[in-house]
Design a protein around this motif. Sequence first.
Motif: not given
Length: 306
Positions: A97-101, A108-112, A167-174
């Motif tokens: 949830r944290a990553v998607a938010s 779309g700027r997250v790198i996990l 869980m919505l919204p999903t991440p921008v990156q797919t």
Amino acid sequence: MTFTLSTTLPFDHIQHPDQFVSMEALHECARAVEEAGFTAGTVTDHPVPSARWLDNGGHYAQDPFVMLSMVGAVTTTLKLQTNIIVLPYRNPFITARAVASLDRFTNGRVILGMGAGYLKAEYKALGVDFDSRNDLMDEYIRAMKLAWTGEDFEFEGTGYKALGNRMLPTPVQTPHPPLLVGGNSKRALRRTVELGDAWHPFIVPKAVTDTARTANISGDEDILEAIAYMAEHCEKVGRKEPPKVICSSTFSLVGDWSAQEAIDHFAQLKSLGVSGAGASAFTDSRGEYLDQIRRFGEEVIARIDF
């Protein structure tokens, strides 16, 4: 520049609170890192480390998603990277949830970057079984991937069960942000091939890896052996495209460091098949930190053409 460069953000330097532990410091440092041309700014993860570890060379860490949210709010292009989160510390759906938010609200700027961790006392304080950490790591990655589909899903894990959740919204990156799998062990390499997008090694002298109780990755031969091992495992499991290799910080901006030495260092890593690495500034003052970051941007990032 196709070779990516990250840098460790300095907000864990709580011994200098007037320099690095304030909103003003966060704004200045985050914007300087972005303006210098770094691909990503990184934060680490130690919610409750043991006093013994801290007193013997360990370090504090702010909450990774809180910090990256604030960094994301004052930047526009800088990637927001965890380096790393200890995945088994949290229920996987809380992390998902944290990553998607964060990914949605920063476009779309997250790198996990994630790993299994090694601090037994911290595991105990958080109520998570240390000896199960590798199994939990694999399980949690699978759980998060299901949650990020945005579809109704079912999943039975260790002590939790989803019986039709969404869980919505999903991440921008797919289908999800890049998953950088940390760890130097053979199991971490297999996990990278089976579940990740890139291997995120911890390249340090052997004495440090001995202290951290993790496998040694300290030189070119170790990196090449690991890449070969992943290639073999790709064949075994039917993965066509091998994972990238994106190192964490491998160059320190301390004192009168050499820009040419830095460029040569990153060129050597690229020649081995590495796609990215990091450079970190270690200073006692914010002014010096900003100077080092800006100098690296002008003398290294601007000159790298690989």
